[in-house]
Design a protein around this motif. Sequence first.
Motif, mmCIF file in Angstrom:
data_model
loop_
_atom_site.group_PDB
_atom_site.id
_atom_site.type_symbol
_atom_site.label_atom_id
_atom_site.label_comp_id
_atom_site.label_asym_id
_atom_site.label_seq_id
_atom_site.Cartn_x
_atom_site.Cartn_y
_atom_site.Cartn_z
ATOM 1 N N HIS A 72 -8.393 10.560 -10.179
ATOM 2 C CA HIS A 72 -7.503 9.819 -11.090
ATOM 3 C C HIS A 72 -7.168 8.622 -10.058
ATOM 4 N N VAL A 73 -7.490 7.662 -9.848
ATOM 5 C CA VAL A 73 -7.371 6.664 -8.884
ATOM 6 C C VAL A 73 -5.663 6.021 -9.003
ATOM 7 N N GLU A 74 -5.346 5.997 -10.364
ATOM 8 C CA GLU A 74 -3.858 5.309 -10.313
ATOM 9 C C GLU A 74 -3.102 6.338 -9.947
ATOM 10 N N GLU A 75 -3.109 7.793 -10.261
ATOM 11 C CA GLU A 75 -2.543 8.718 -9.617
ATOM 12 C C GLU A 75 -2.435 9.167 -8.284
ATOM 13 N N TRP A 76 -3.524 8.907 -7.855
ATOM 14 C CA TRP A 76 -3.906 9.219 -6.268
ATOM 15 C C TRP A 76 -2.995 7.825 -5.534
ATOM 16 N N ASN A 77 -3.028 6.677 -5.968
ATOM 17 C CA ASN A 77 -2.565 5.667 -5.551
ATOM 18 C C ASN A 77 -0.976 5.671 -5.512
ATOM 19 N N SER A 78 -0.268 6.279 -6.475
ATOM 20 C CA SER A 78 1.064 6.582 -6.753
ATOM 21 C C SER A 78 1.514 7.554 -5.841
ATOM 22 N N GLY A 79 0.603 8.262 -5.235
ATOM 23 C CA GLY A 79 1.225 9.511 -4.376
ATOM 24 C C GLY A 79 1.145 10.947 -5.033
ATOM 25 N N ASN A 80 0.370 11.007 -6.437
ATOM 26 C CA ASN A 80 0.259 11.964 -7.095
ATOM 27 C C ASN A 80 -1.192 12.655 -6.681
ATOM 28 N N PHE A 81 -1.273 13.505 -5.736
ATOM 29 C CA PHE A 81 -2.807 13.939 -4.993
ATOM 30 C C PHE A 81 -3.298 15.296 -5.898
ATOM 31 N N THR A 82 -2.285 15.831 -6.777
ATOM 32 C CA THR A 82 -2.613 17.200 -7.351
ATOM 33 C C THR A 82 -4.088 17.092 -8.101
ATOM 34 N N GLY A 83 -4.418 15.927 -8.671
ATOM 35 C CA GLY A 83 -5.885 15.738 -9.381
ATOM 36 C C GLY A 83 -6.995 15.731 -8.587
ATOM 37 N N GLY A 84 -6.794 15.505 -7.220
ATOM 38 C CA GLY A 84 -7.867 15.879 -6.300
ATOM 39 C C GLY A 84 -9.106 14.868 -6.514
ATOM 40 N N CYS A 85 -10.345 15.090 -6.102
ATOM 41 C CA CYS A 85 -11.194 14.394 -5.528
ATOM 42 C C CYS A 85 -12.672 14.904 -6.593
ATOM 43 N N THR A 86 -13.376 13.876 -6.719
ATOM 44 C CA THR A 86 -14.853 14.215 -7.330
ATOM 45 C C THR A 86 -16.205 13.581 -6.641
#
Length: 836
Positions: A320-334
């Motif tokens: 989830h690029v938007e979450e990741w860029n906002s500093g929320n990393f819990t969604g992880g990577c794919t």
Amino acid sequence: MGLIICKGGMQYLELLLLFSCFCLKFSIAIDTITVTQPATDREKIISSNKVFQLGFFNPVNTTNCYVGIWYNNVPVRTVVWVANRDMPLTNCSSGTLIIAKDGNLVLWNEQKEVIWSSNALNSAANSSAQLLDTGNLVLKDNSNGNTRWESFKYPSDSFIHKMELISDASTGEKRLLKSWKSPSDPSVGSFSGGINLLTIPEFYIWNGSHPHWRTGPWDGQIFIGVQDLSSSYHDFINLKDNKEGTVSIIGTYTATLTYLVLSHQGTLLKMLWNKGKQEFEVAWSVPAERDVYGKCGPFGSCNSKVSPICSCLRGFEPAHVEEWNSGNFTGGCTRRTALQCQRNISSSSQESRKDGFLKLTTMKVPELPEWSSALADECENQCLKNCSCTAYVYKFGIGCMLWNGNLIDMQKFSFGGADLYIRVAYSELDKIRNMKAVIAISVIIGSIIIVVCTYISWKWIVKHRGMKNKSNMKVFKKWSLSSECNTEMLLLDNLNRIKLEELPLFDFEKLAIATNEFHETNKLGQGGFGPVYKGKLPDGQEIAVKRLSRSSDQGLEEFMNEVVVISKLQHRNLVKLLGCCVEGEEKMLIYEYMPNKSLDAFLFDPKKQKLLYWSKRLNIIEGIGRGLLYLHRDSRLRIIHRDLKASNILLDEELNPKISDFGMARIFGSDEHQANTKRVVGTYGYMAPEYAMQGSFSEKSDVFSFGVLLLEIVSGRRNTSFYDDEQALSLLGYAWKLWNEDKIVTLIDPRISCQDFGPEILRCIHVGLLCVQEFAIDRPTISAILSMLSNEISYLLKPKQPAFTERPTTSKRQSSQNNQSRCSRNELTNTTVDGR
């Protein structure tokens, strides 16, 4: 008569003996509770060598009473075990700890109601409870000496010497440390810690039922997922695994008065007694913010040395690029590319393009490994044959570990850990191979070119050195003959007023040689003053040469201003002027060379921004502030810079800031606080409103510029980045809008967003908004700003609406331009000086 006297004497001796026994009972502390000897708030139960004490106590800030065990000879009561954690007494005088009729150790209240019991199922009527020097309270059967119950099997929040935490798969027994709810409430809190008995033992801390932190697997010597503690385990713990489902950790402290405690905040602390200070100190603690379980989500890795601290593994991208860029990393990577076995491709043409493994070194391995008996050379093949196998590790002392599905809770270490092999598609391996090939070829070709060029240059220099020297002299004479005598005489007159020992004069020929005739390849940049070149003096010193352009808007006044001002300044956060050159029409300033150029080259470059993690940015902010404080208050001259901006902040090899470009600076007298000018110079966006509109400037003008710069550093955005959007606010307006909407966190550059630094970053934004107030009187001084940033001033005033928060519409700007054309007699002119 003698018989009567003798009989009376015997009675007297008996009375004396009874009285002595009675006194002895209250003068000597006992270590045992029996049927006839209960424990109350008045008695002391102390182990035989006076190491531990059992008794009644009140935690801080509460009248509730508990029965606990603590170190006996420590001035501040340090409780390591509590009996009635969830059932406190209302006051200590109402409690009694006795051996009940059924042989259990029981705590009664004033009404003889059972508050707590040892609940030993096989207890004997003839029992006693003894406090040992280990801190263990044991309930014994007096008839045979067998132990029926012991406090070590029911730990509280502390893990002391010889205590044992067990996880037994066959019996289901699991001894855990359980935190207090708060420092004043010993009842069972949210956090617990103990052995997680999977295929490979690990120590976990849980928050409720969810993992909070883990050590990584045990390799027979250490837990391989705790980098900071890898060399000191044997000082305090030893792990035993019988390979039949029972694993235990035993406290083996080599130092006296040492223990582990699980705090109410979920932190495991090693406490060590400081004899000099007479108190317990924290020797180390886990977890740090970077170590919290699953912080970076599936296929994400945490690295505290970079910013942001989370990154995707190679071959993966944020889910989830938007979450990741906002500093929320819990969604992880794919995965970027699906694995071959997942695409169901079975043709022979694809056999050579099978999935492969990428090696990641010094890693904390993911959670939930499966152990395999495969040897080192078989581990990779075993994983490759199973399509659901996503990674493997072979670690000496453990063997082959395999992972299926998502990889959770990974971390990049500086040393230690393990080499983790991640399964990726063949195309991802191609990218790595191609990159390595390109690098290798580039290095080889580059080396050949350098050798050839060096040889040719050497031959040319040897052949033409004499001719070049003559040519340079001719050029020098040509410039000297065409000079304007009046200009040169004026410059020399001014330079004579500057002590030569403070500012050396360089000759033109020396600078021409140092910069290779001001060759384009040595050009560092171009500003309003003119081009800046990198040079190297004969002694090897690197310099930056600022050369006044003939077409420059700046001239003699700005040149002399910079020479006079900066020659008298010396500070670690001001760029050092090494000298100047005035020959003919040439006017040059020679500075120390800054290898990392200017702040804007880092702050607004997508590739270099990541190097500016928060601690570096804060260091830059504070360094600029200290430089301004020196200019405003501590230097021999009071200086107003008037052109403070990102391009005028140079960075040395360690990214320490140095304020540069004093061409616009003004010297203030000791009793002067404000001045006015008809010629407004500087850069729009950084100018204070009173200076841009009225030509009035003071220390508060620099404070305004510093505030803009501070907001740019925190947000990673230029103040002018909103200019092309007709409807958008300026950076100041955008920050003010977010402040009022209580969304100021979104202003923070995602590359530095981190929970550890959140309050510190928000404080910097608050200070930045105070600096850009519309009226100078509302802005703090630079000395107050530094105190705010260092928390010496804890309370910050609420900021008012900053200047320049709205962008005028097109019609308003046209109207303003028409008004200006009609008022042409206004002598105020605005000159924008771009970055140098």
